[in-house]
Design an enzyme around this catalytic site. Structure first.
Site, PDB file in Angstrom:
ATOM      1  CB  SER A  13      -0.972   0.006   1.184  1.00 15.96           C
ATOM      2  OG  SER A  13      -2.031  -0.899   0.960  1.00 15.96           O
ATOM      3  CD  GLU A  43      -6.715  -8.823  -7.033  1.00 16.72           C
ATOM      4  OE1 GLU A  43      -7.802  -9.431  -6.959  1.00 16.72           O
ATOM      5  OE2 GLU A  43      -6.616  -7.574  -6.955  1.00 16.72           O
ATOM      6  N   GLY A  83       2.299   0.017   4.413  1.00 13.28           N
ATOM      7  CA  GLY A  83       1.892  -1.050   3.513  1.00 13.28           C
ATOM      8  C   GLY A  83       2.159  -2.395   4.159  1.00 13.28           C
TER       9      GLY A  83
END
Length: 294
Positions: A76, A174, A242
């Protein structure tokens, strides 16, 4: 002096206690590894994973690197580039941040803390960007990608600001598979640090857009146990975290220390086991090492 932060400080201290001078290191391309790099190597050895770090000191443009040119899954942290691409559009399309998109139930993914409240309702691109950066909302990220015309256009934006390493190939969730050796959705710590510097402190975005990006990053709600936890109290941080498979745990940040020039810090970490747990404490420990080494 680093002020104590309760349990998190104890955890960082425990991680740092494993340091040994004999730990194998990854040398920089030229010269002997510095003491800071030796400490990062010891941290990496203790963790059992692979650590990537890039720090840019904007006072003199000096760098501290550890595996700075190796690829890591962004997870992320890639959302920063996505939101920046939307902000770039707003430089010439002045009302675009108020453009609305409908959130459908079919849009929802595995993490929708903001967008799940707007099913069958509308959100502006500004609201989607804030949700993407401050809550790491995956559906918000995908809606921004839909608006931008896909991941390839985000990669093209990265190229336009001089980043030849960043590549975004898939949408959420994904892009978080983080399979070792898979170059999809990856970058290198130094490349990301340079891009974050351009976006938050440089001229890759116009002034108003740059200020908006910084405001969103400062308001992040997911980074309290990562880079922020390794810094002294009173330092201002804007960051994007992330996480993914293989215990991948990331954080990228622009940092304003008290009474000195800003810092850019990228910390990427991954592990050999697909089901490994995240290690935010490793990122906090790395942040403490590099900032104490300035």
């Amino acid at each position: 002096m680093f002020k104590k932060r309760g349990r998190q400080t104890v955890l960082i201290a425990a991680v740092l206690a494993f340091f040994t001078a004999s730990s194998p290191l990854l040398a920089r391309t030229q010269g002997e590894p510095t003491q800071v790099q030796q400490k990062l190597a010891a941290l990496e050895k203790q963790s059992g994973g692979r650590l990537g770090v890039a720090l840019i000191n904007t006072a003199d443009r000096s760098q501290i690197l550890y595996r700075g040119d190796e690829r890591f899954a962004m997870c992320s942290t890639s959302k920063t580039m996505v939101a920046a691409a939307v902000l770039k559009q707003s430089e010439t399309q002045h009302d675009i941040l108020q453009q609305k998109m409908v959130i459908k139930k079919a849009d929802l993914t595995n993490w929708n803390p903001v967008t799940e409240k707007y099913v069958d309702k509308e959100m502006t691109l500004a609201e989607l960007s804030a949700a993407t950066l401050q809550y790491s909302d995956n559906t918000a990220m995908n809606k921004l990608l839909e608006h931008l015309g896909g991941t390839s256009n985000v990669t093209a934006f990265a190229r336009s600001i001089g980043d030849t390493t960043f590549r975004l190939d898939r949408k959420e969730p994904e892009l978080n598979t983080a399979i070792p050796g898979d170059e999809r959705d990856t970058t290198c710590p130094l490349a990301m640090a340079k891009s974050l510097h351009k976006l938050t402190l440089g001229d890759a975005l116009a002034g108003a857009q740059r200020a908006q990006l910084v405001e969103w990053l400062k308001g992040n709600t997911t980074g309290g146990q990562s880079i922020r936890a390794g810094l002294p109290e009173g330092w201002v941080v804007g960051d994007k975290t992330g996480a993914g498979d293989y215990g991948t745990t990331n954080d990228i940040a622009v940092i304003w220390p008290e009474d000195r020039a800003p810092l850019i810090l990228v910390t990427y970490f991954t592990q050999p086991q697909q089901d490994a747990k995240g290690r935010k404490d490793i990122l906090a420990a790395a942040a403490k090492i590099v900032t104490e080494g300035l």
